[in-house]
Design a protein around this motif. Structure first.
Motif: not given
Length: 319
Positions: A21-33
């Motif tokens: 889940i942590l990897f998924g969140i970090l990937g999402g932050i890279l997208f959304e930032k």
């Protein structure tokens, strides 16, 4: 003493359960930032899980398996980036299509992977690596210092991303693009390049999350191995307010809820055992996520809101 041991083991499992889940969140932050809403996290994690597992059993090389998983996620992200950044397609629809695409690829490869176990040369480097002395600390020792190197890497990645966005010029440029791409473009920032790099980076990280499941946590192939983890990651990006350090706590909290689900399978009231339906227990982490998002929506402070241009395609001609 017995309580400390039990609590330490529970928290240790919570970290292990929440790492993908942590990897998924970090990937999402890279997208959304960078201003991109990508609902394809589930698909990219599945692509990473299947390609990583396939590479592992084919080459017997753990590094090759991890890299291949990341590249598989990045390949899915490239499709998304080309449609949304270059062609200015709808980001939500493209993300949903990417999830369907990734699910199809993992299902197709999974037919040949189910009966084939990973070689020990792949699984051995990912076993627990206890830090001397620190792993003996009551409760927190097993949780933080007796884990797989893959888990240590996930925490390091979160810290590095936090420093990147907070203390570097490149990170500041990305934040500017997420807030106002037209102003960033006018100041000389290559908006399309930054978007491509961070979308591909987010896909790579999501692929690593999928590989954690198939190479480390399980480690064998299971159909739909992510079990909706990508969707939870998308939701928890909001919960952690786009902060990589908060993402660590959000992911581990979700892992603790999953662990609590197993603990509650048989409850004892006096001398009577009550068996709760597993379907009801499966709902607990997801229900908790919904409740948290509702509360966050009601109490969202301005400084904790997402990028202003999130989900909006940028047309330079309209600048």
């Amino acid at each position: 003493m017995t309580f400390c041991i039990a609590a330490g083991l529970f928290l240790q499992v919570a970290v292990q359960t929440g790492t993908h889940i942590l990897f998924g969140i970090l990937g999402g932050i890279l997208f959304e930032k960078a201003g991109n809403t990508n609902l394809g996290t589930e698909g990219m994690m599945l692509m990473g899980a299947s390609i990583g597992y396939f590479t592992g059993i084919t080459t017997g090389n753990p590094a090759a398996a991890v890299i291949a998983a990341g590249l598989a996620g990045a390949a899915g992200a490239f499709i998304y980036a080309f449609i949304t950044v270059t062609l200015r397609g709808n980001q939500v629809v493209t993300g949903l299509v990417l999830t369907t695409f990734g699910t199809g690829i993992s299902s197709y490869l999974g037919k040949t992977l189910t009966a084939t176990p990973l070689p020990q040369a792949v699984t051995q480097p990912f076993t627990h690596c206890a830090v001397p002395l620190l792993s003996k600390i009551p409760v927190l020792g097993p949780m933080l210092f007796d884990q797989s190197p893959y888990i240590y890497f996930s925490v390091l990645l979160a810290v590095l991303l936090f420093c990147y966005y907070r203390f570097t010029r490149l990170g500041l440029n990305v934040r500017a693009i997420g807030e106002n791409p037209a102003a960033a473009d006018a100041s000389g920032i290559n908006v399309s390049l930054y978007k491509y790099v961070h979308v591909l980076g987010g896909g790579f990280v999501c692929g690593l999350g999928g590989a954690y499941l198939s190479l480390v946590f399980v480690p064998r192939w299971q159909e739909n191995i992510t079990a909706g983890a990508g969707w939870i990651s998308v939701a928890l990006v909001i919960f952690c307010t786009w902060n990589p350090l908060k993402a660590i706590l959000a992911a581990w909290a979700f892992g603790a809820l999953k662990g609590l689900m197993f603990k509650c399978q048989n409850l004892f009231i006096g001398a009577h055992a009550i068996a709760l339906p597993p379907q009801l227990l499966d709902m607990i982490p997801y229900l908790a996520t919904i409740i948290v998002l509702v509360v966050m929506g009601l109490r969202f402070k301005k400084e904790n809101q997402g990028p202003a241009a999130l989900g909006k395609s940028y047309f330079r001609e309209e600048r």
